[in-house]
Design an enzyme around this catalytic site. Structure first.
Site, mmCIF file in Angstrom:
data_model
loop_
_atom_site.group_PDB
_atom_site.id
_atom_site.type_symbol
_atom_site.label_atom_id
_atom_site.label_comp_id
_atom_site.label_asym_id
_atom_site.label_seq_id
_atom_site.Cartn_x
_atom_site.Cartn_y
_atom_site.Cartn_z
ATOM 1 N N ASP A 12 6.854 6.768 1.932
ATOM 2 C CA ASP A 12 8.129 6.085 2.191
ATOM 3 C C ASP A 12 8.576 5.333 0.930
ATOM 4 O O ASP A 12 8.634 4.107 0.920
ATOM 5 C CB ASP A 12 7.989 5.124 3.396
ATOM 6 C CG ASP A 12 6.936 4.031 3.191
ATOM 7 O OD1 ASP A 12 6.008 4.227 2.371
ATOM 8 O OD2 ASP A 12 7.053 2.979 3.846
ATOM 9 N N HIS A 243 -1.435 -1.284 -3.381
ATOM 10 C CA HIS A 243 -1.696 -0.699 -2.062
ATOM 11 C C HIS A 243 -1.829 0.833 -2.156
ATOM 12 O O HIS A 243 -2.914 1.394 -2.068
ATOM 13 C CB HIS A 243 -0.577 -1.055 -1.091
ATOM 14 C CG HIS A 243 -0.484 -2.513 -0.754
ATOM 15 N ND1 HIS A 243 -1.499 -3.204 -0.143
ATOM 16 C CD2 HIS A 243 0.511 -3.415 -0.943
ATOM 17 C CE1 HIS A 243 -1.135 -4.462 0.052
ATOM 18 N NE2 HIS A 243 0.084 -4.607 -0.437
HETATM 19 C C1 BDR Z 1 2.143 -0.761 2.622
HETATM 20 O O1 BDR Z 1 3.411 -1.166 3.123
HETATM 21 C C2 BDR Z 1 4.438 -0.695 2.301
HETATM 22 O O2 BDR Z 1 5.408 -1.691 2.092
HETATM 23 C C3 BDR Z 1 3.793 -0.257 1.011
HETATM 24 O O3 BDR Z 1 4.505 0.813 0.433
HETATM 25 C C4 BDR Z 1 2.413 0.147 1.435
HETATM 26 O O4 BDR Z 1 2.377 1.488 1.834
HETATM 27 C C5 BDR Z 1 1.315 -1.993 2.284
HETATM 28 O O5 BDR Z 1 1.083 -2.762 3.425
HETATM 29 CA CA CA Z 2 4.145 3.067 1.230
#
Ligand code: BDR
Ligand code: CA
Length: 318
Positions: A12, A243
Site C-alpha cells: 500500500d 517497518h
Molecule cells: C505499517 O503501517 C503502514 O503505515 C506502513 O506502511 C507499514 O506497512 C507499519 O505499522
Molecule cells: Ca505498508
C-alpha cells in the site's frame, strides 16, 4: 550463481513501502515477479499509481502491478494515513504520471495465477493490510500449500500497537483478513513491531541519502523527511521506524534476527483489543482458538545497525 527467491510484494505505497520495494529491486538475491496493491496508507487506486511510479523510477516498468482490494473484508476502510504518508501516499511530492495501467487481473487472481504456475516457489511479502492474501486463500483454499511461504510486515506480539494501544496498523486495517492469513498452512514469518520499532534509520542516515546519485535515492531523499517528521511529532525517534523493509532484510539476512515460534490469532472483536495479534506463549494448545494452527516465526530481536546498513548499501546500487 545461487537461485533467486521469487517474491510477490503486496503493498500500500506508502513511504516505507516505496523503500522496501526499492530495496527488493536492488537485491540480486530476489526476483520481484509482481506487485499487488491494497488500500491502506492511501486509497487503492492511489497505491496502484504509486506502485507503478516506483517501478518506473527504478527502471523496472516491465514488472506487473495488479490492483487489489479497496476495502477490508468485514468493515469500512478506516481511511488514508495522510498524516503519516501524505495525501498522495508519497509525502505529497509531485510525481510523474504512472507509465501504464495496472494488470488485467485483480490482485487475488494474479497471486493465484502466479503461485499455481510455480508450485512451491513463490514467497508472498505482504506489507499492507492482508485483505488480498485472505481473498486469494478464500478463492483457492490450497494456495498456502503451493507457497514457499510468507514474510509479513504486521502485528505486535510482545509490544504495544502503533495504530491503537492493542494493534499494529496493517492488522487493524483488516483483522478478519489477518486472522485468516495467520492460519495459513505454510511457513510464515511475522515481522512485527517487536523488531520494526527497534530498527531505526536515523535523521543523519536519511540526510546522507541525498548524496547518492540515482533516481531511487533521489525519491527516497524527498519522501523520507515527511515520514521522519511524523515520527518526531508523535513521540518517536529522531529518524524512522523501518517497518516494511524488515521483510526484505529478513529474506536477505535472517542471521540478523532472533525469533520465537507460536501459533497466532488475531482479535476480531469490536472492543479495545481489536487487531491485536495474540501468540500462544506458554502452551501449544491443541484445542481452542489456537488449535490446529501452525507455529508462526515471530521475530523478536534484531541487529538493527546491520540491517539498516544493508538497506542503505542497496540504495547505492546503480
Ligand atoms: C505499517 O503501517 C503502514 O503505515 C506502513 O506502511 C507499514 O506497512 C507499519 O505499522
Ligand atoms: Ca505498508
Amino acid at each position: 550463481m545461487t537461485t533467486k527467491i521469487p517474491i510477490i510484494i503486496d503493498t500500500d505505497p506508502g513511504i516505507d513501502d516505496a523503500m522496501a520495494i526499492f530495496y527488493a529491486l536492488a537485491s540480486p538475491e530476489l526476483d520481484v515477479v509482481g506487485l499487488t496493491t491494497v488500500f491502506g496508507n492511501a486509497h487503492v487506486d492511489v497505491c496502484t499509481d504509486n506502485a507503478i511510479r516506483i517501478l518506473d523510477i527504478a527502471g523496472r516498468s516491465h514488472i506487473p502491478v495488479a490492483q487489489g482490494a479497496a476495502r477490508p473484508l468485514a468493515m469500512p476502510y478506516r481511511g488514508p494515513a495522510d498524516y503519516v504518508h501524505g495525501v498522495n501516499g508519497l509525502a505529497d511530492v509531485a510525481l510523474p504520471l504512472p507509465s501504464r495501467a495496472p494488470h488485467a487481473l485483480a490482485a487475488a487472481h494474479f497471486i493465484i495465477e502466479q503461485v499455481m504456475a510455480a508450485p512451491g516457489e513463490i514467497t508472498l511479502v505482504p506489507i499492507g493490510p492482508l485483505t488480498n492474501i485472505a481473498l486469494a486463500m478464500l478463492l483457492q483454499p490450497d494456495l498456502p500449500q503451493h507457497l514457499a511461504g510468507m514474510v509479513i510486515m504486521g502485528g505486535n506480539a510482545f509490544v504495544p500497537g502503533n495504530a491503537s494501544p492493542a494493534a499494529e496498523a496493517n492488522i487493524l486495517n483488516d483483522p478478519e483478513a489477518a486472522d485468516i492469513v495467520f492460519g495459513a498452512d505454510c511457513p510464515i514469518v511475522m515481522c512485527g513491531l517487536d523488531v520494526t520499532e527497534r530498527t531505526i534509520m536515523s535523521s543523519e542516515q536519511i540526510a546522507g541519502i541525498a548524496s547518492i546519485d540515482n533516481d531511487r535515492a533521489r525519491l527516497a531523499a524527498q519522501i523520507l523527511p515527511y515520514y521522519r517528521d511524523f515520527h518526531l511529532s508523535h513521540g518517536g525517534p529522531d529518524g524512522i521506524h523501518v517497518h516494511d523493509s524488515t521483510c526484505i532484510s529478513y529474506l536477505l539476512a535472517p542471521q540478523h534476527y532472533r525469533a520465537v515460534h507460536h501459533p497466532v490469532r488475531v482479535d476480531c472483536g469490536q472492543h479495545v483489543g481489536r487487531g491485536k495479534t495474540w501468540p500462544t506463549t506458554r502452551h501449544a494448545l491443541a484445542e481452542g482458538p489456537w488449535g490446529g494452527r501452525r507455529a508462526i516465526t515471530i521475530l523478536t530481536e534484531v541487529d538493527a545497525a546491520a540491517v539498516v546498513a544493508l538497506e542503505l548499501s542497496r540504495l547505492t546500487v546503480a
